[in-house]
Design a protein around this motif. Structure first.
Motif, short mmCIF file in Angstrom:
data_model
loop_
_atom_site.label_atom_id
_atom_site.label_comp_id
_atom_site.label_asym_id
_atom_site.label_seq_id
_atom_site.Cartn_x
_atom_site.Cartn_y
_atom_site.Cartn_z
N THR A 44 0.83 -1.21 0.00
CA THR A 44 0.00 0.00 0.00
C THR A 44 0.86 1.26 0.00
N ALA B 171 2.71 4.44 -0.84
CA ALA B 171 2.56 5.44 -1.91
C ALA B 171 3.72 6.44 -1.92
N HIS B 172 4.78 6.15 -1.16
CA HIS B 172 5.92 7.07 -1.10
C HIS B 172 6.85 6.81 -2.29
N THR B 173 6.64 7.55 -3.35
CA THR B 173 7.40 7.31 -4.59
C THR B 173 8.65 8.17 -4.70
N PHE C 243 19.15 12.48 -7.82
CA PHE C 243 19.17 12.79 -6.38
C PHE C 243 20.58 13.19 -5.97
N SER D 92 10.67 -0.25 -3.53
CA SER D 92 10.84 0.72 -2.46
C SER D 92 9.80 0.48 -1.38
N THR E 229 7.01 1.73 7.43
CA THR E 229 7.54 0.59 8.18
C THR E 229 6.63 0.23 9.36
N GLN E 230 5.44 0.86 9.40
CA GLN E 230 4.54 0.56 10.50
C GLN E 230 4.25 -0.93 10.54
N ARG F 22 14.50 2.74 6.22
CA ARG F 22 14.63 1.98 7.47
C ARG F 22 15.01 0.52 7.29
N THR G 46 20.84 6.82 -0.21
CA THR G 46 21.37 6.10 -1.39
C THR G 46 21.35 7.02 -2.61
C1 B12 Z 1 6.50 12.98 1.36
C2 B12 Z 1 5.86 12.08 2.39
C3 B12 Z 1 4.57 11.62 2.12
C4 B12 Z 1 3.85 11.91 0.81
C5 B12 Z 1 4.39 10.94 -0.26
C6 B12 Z 1 4.37 11.57 -1.63
C7 B12 Z 1 5.07 10.70 -2.62
N1 B12 Z 1 4.59 10.73 -3.84
O1 B12 Z 1 6.04 10.02 -2.31
C8 B12 Z 1 2.36 11.64 1.21
C9 B12 Z 1 1.73 12.94 1.69
C10 B12 Z 1 1.48 11.04 0.13
C11 B12 Z 1 2.54 10.72 2.41
C12 B12 Z 1 1.55 9.89 2.87
C13 B12 Z 1 1.68 9.11 4.00
N2 B12 Z 1 2.73 9.08 4.84
CO1 B12 Z 1 4.40 9.97 4.50
N3 B12 Z 1 6.00 10.92 4.47
C14 B12 Z 1 6.53 11.73 3.60
C15 B12 Z 1 7.87 12.27 4.13
C16 B12 Z 1 7.60 13.69 4.68
C17 B12 Z 1 9.03 12.35 3.16
C18 B12 Z 1 9.37 11.04 2.44
C19 B12 Z 1 10.30 11.38 1.30
O2 B12 Z 1 9.86 11.74 0.23
N4 B12 Z 1 11.64 11.34 1.55
C20 B12 Z 1 12.64 11.72 0.57
C21 B12 Z 1 13.20 10.48 -0.19
C22 B12 Z 1 14.20 10.94 -1.23
O3 B12 Z 1 13.85 9.70 0.78
P1 B12 Z 1 13.60 8.12 0.93
O4 B12 Z 1 12.19 7.78 0.68
O5 B12 Z 1 14.20 7.70 2.21
O6 B12 Z 1 14.44 7.50 -0.27
C23 B12 Z 1 15.85 7.41 -0.26
C24 B12 Z 1 16.40 6.12 0.36
O7 B12 Z 1 15.60 5.58 1.38
C25 B12 Z 1 16.56 5.21 -0.82
N5 B12 Z 1 15.45 4.47 -1.35
C26 B12 Z 1 14.11 4.56 -1.15
N6 B12 Z 1 13.46 3.66 -1.89
C27 B12 Z 1 14.38 2.96 -2.59
C28 B12 Z 1 14.26 1.90 -3.48
C29 B12 Z 1 15.41 1.36 -4.04
C30 B12 Z 1 15.29 0.22 -5.00
C31 B12 Z 1 16.68 1.89 -3.71
C32 B12 Z 1 17.90 1.29 -4.32
C33 B12 Z 1 16.81 2.94 -2.82
C34 B12 Z 1 15.66 3.47 -2.26
O8 B12 Z 1 16.99 6.10 -1.84
C35 B12 Z 1 16.31 7.34 -1.70
C36 B12 Z 1 17.31 8.42 -2.06
O9 B12 Z 1 18.38 8.40 -1.17
C37 B12 Z 1 8.18 11.25 5.29
C38 B12 Z 1 8.92 11.82 6.50
C39 B12 Z 1 10.38 12.02 6.21
N7 B12 Z 1 10.87 13.19 6.51
O10 B12 Z 1 11.05 11.11 5.70
C40 B12 Z 1 6.79 10.80 5.68
C41 B12 Z 1 6.60 9.38 6.22
C42 B12 Z 1 7.40 8.41 5.40
N8 B12 Z 1 5.17 9.15 6.02
C43 B12 Z 1 4.64 8.49 6.96
C44 B12 Z 1 3.26 8.13 7.04
C45 B12 Z 1 2.80 7.44 8.30
C46 B12 Z 1 2.40 8.39 5.97
C47 B12 Z 1 0.91 8.04 5.94
C48 B12 Z 1 0.54 6.67 6.49
C49 B12 Z 1 0.18 9.18 6.68
C50 B12 Z 1 -1.33 8.93 6.82
N9 B12 Z 1 -1.72 8.62 8.05
O11 B12 Z 1 -2.04 9.04 5.86
C51 B12 Z 1 0.60 8.17 4.44
C52 B12 Z 1 0.79 6.82 3.75
C53 B12 Z 1 0.40 6.86 2.32
C54 B12 Z 1 0.70 5.53 1.71
N10 B12 Z 1 -0.34 4.81 1.33
O12 B12 Z 1 1.87 5.15 1.58
C55 B12 Z 1 5.64 8.12 8.05
C56 B12 Z 1 6.04 6.65 7.97
C57 B12 Z 1 6.18 6.08 9.36
C58 B12 Z 1 6.69 4.69 9.29
N11 B12 Z 1 7.87 4.51 9.85
O13 B12 Z 1 6.10 3.82 8.77
C59 B12 Z 1 6.76 9.14 7.78
C60 B12 Z 1 8.16 8.66 8.19
C61 B12 Z 1 6.38 10.42 8.56
C62 B12 Z 1 6.42 10.22 10.07
N12 B12 Z 1 7.50 10.61 10.73
O14 B12 Z 1 5.50 9.74 10.64
N13 B12 Z 1 3.79 10.85 2.92
#
Ligand code: B12
Length: 273
Positions: A127, A129-131, A143, A184, A188-189, A222, A241
């Motif tokens: 489910t 949706a974090h793209t 990036f 991706s 992590t809930q 995580r 990454t």
């Molecule tokens: C933007 C965001 C959203 C946006 C997402 C938009 C989109 N199109 O992605 C929206 C508003 C939709 C959203 C929704 C939700 N979110 Co949100 N979101 C965030 C937020 C603020 C930023 C995430 C992000 O974009 N990071 C930037 C990217 C670049 O970083 P990254 O994902 O870590 O990716 C890097 C690495 O991890 C790695 N990587 C990631 N994936 C992959 C895959 C591969 C193959 C490889 C090699 C590397 C790799 O490479 C990337 C670049 O370095 C985080 C909080 C935070 N500050 O991180 C919360 C967060 C992730 N969200 C959270 C939650 C709870 C939700 C919701 C459940 C909220 C709700 N109650 O509705 C919903 C879930 C929706 C769903 N069905 O998934 C929680 C997750 C908690 C947990 N540990 O599970 C967080 C941590 C916020 C919090 N502190 O509570 N969210």
């Protein structure tokens, strides 16, 4: 205590021996932690937070923030001196075991060893949706100043986007004859990332003949370093990454070192699927 170090002082930081966290001065052990307790916000709740802090080894500890999160929960921030020490000699580090290659070397190696483009299929599964994370790796804009995999002339990227179900991912991987599948997992809930990734890797092992499963890569902020084996994937990538690391790993895993034969055979022609 090993060498003393003040941030900005120009002294070399400690690399061996014992250290404590730095707050106002070297070795004061100050840390800040936040947590939520399932209790209504009142004086008793604040006492409960300080009791937990003491049990975590924070002494003395100061409650710097307490806020009701609805009627039955309270969020706390505690600042205090931790009694524990860090033994730097005992820190275990997982080192990267492949070289970082510039894009032109990645392209050249794929061209020479596979003699065709390397195909990656990526998605957020379950489910989730974090793209943004997977897009950071795959999309051309990339990036941290690095272009994404779409930029590489010898890598074909199929980005399936968000909330892709595992059977659909397997089907798309087959249809595109993926060399690597990149998933991706950001949410992590309840350990959803672990359950989803394990389910995904099992589905691929079931759908493909042994030895023909695409390279499976999971990423997200995580994932624990070194957890790939337990998850049934070839590699996990964590927070921060960059696309260049992933491209270099793909070449390392699928094309072998630049001067050797491919680690995996060039993909045979697909029989009717
Ligand atoms: C933007 C965001 C959203 C946006 C997402 C938009 C989109 N199109 O992605 C929206 C508003 C939709 C959203 C929704 C939700 N979110 Co949100 N979101 C965030 C937020 C603020 C930023 C995430 C992000 O974009 N990071 C930037 C990217 C670049 O970083 P990254 O994902 O870590 O990716 C890097 C690495 O991890 C790695 N990587 C990631 N994936 C992959 C895959 C591969 C193959 C490889 C090699 C590397 C790799 O490479 C990337 C670049 O370095 C985080 C909080 C935070 N500050 O991180 C919360 C967060 C992730 N969200 C959270 C939650 C709870 C939700 C919701 C459940 C909220 C709700 N109650 O509705 C919903 C879930 C929706 C769903 N069905 O998934 C929680 C997750 C908690 C947990 N540990 O599970 C967080 C941590 C916020 C919090 N502190 O509570 N969210």
């Amino acid at each position: 205590m090993s060498e003393r170090h003040t941030p900005g002082s120009g002294e070399a930081p400690a690399r061996t021996g014992v250290v404590r966290p730095y707050g106002d001065m070297t070795g004061d052990g100050m840390v800040q932690v936040s947590f939520t307790l399932p209790v209504r916000h009142d004086k008793r709740a604040e006492g409960a937070a300080l009791q937990l802090a003491a049990k975590m080894g924070l002494a003395p500890a100061l409650l710097v923030h307490a806020k009701a999160m609805g009627p039955d929960h309270t969020f706390f921030v505690v600042y205090g001196s931790v009694t524990h020490l860090v033994e730097l000699d005992k820190v275990e580090v997982v080192e990267r075991d492949f070289p970082l290659l510039p894009a032109k070397d990645v392209n050249a190696t794929i061209k020479r060893t596979l003699r065709r483009p390397l195909v990656v299929v990526g998605a957020c599964i379950g489910t989730d949706a974090h793209t943004v994370g997977i897009d950071a790796i795959l999309n051309i804009k990339g990036f941290a100043g690095e272009k994404g995999l779409e930029y590489y002339s010898e890598i074909t990227v199929v980005n399936l986007g968000a909330q892709v179900l595992v059977p659909e991912l397997v089907e798309e991987a087959r249809a595109h004859r993926a060399d690597a599948v990149l998933v991706s997992q950001v949410v992590t809930q309840r350990d959803a990332h672990i359950a989803n990734t394990t389910q995904m890797s099992a589905a691929f092992r079931e759908a493909y003949p042994a030895g023909r499963v695409p390279l499976l890569i999971a990423g997200g902020p995580r994932f624990e370093e070194g957890s790939a084996g337990a998850l049934g994937v070839d590699r996990v990538f964590g927070k921060g990454t960059t696309p260049g690391e992933v491209a270099s790993y793909l070449v390392h895993a699928l094309c072998g070192p630049a001067d050797r034969a491919p680690a995996r055979q060039p993909r045979p022609e697909r029989k009717s699927a």
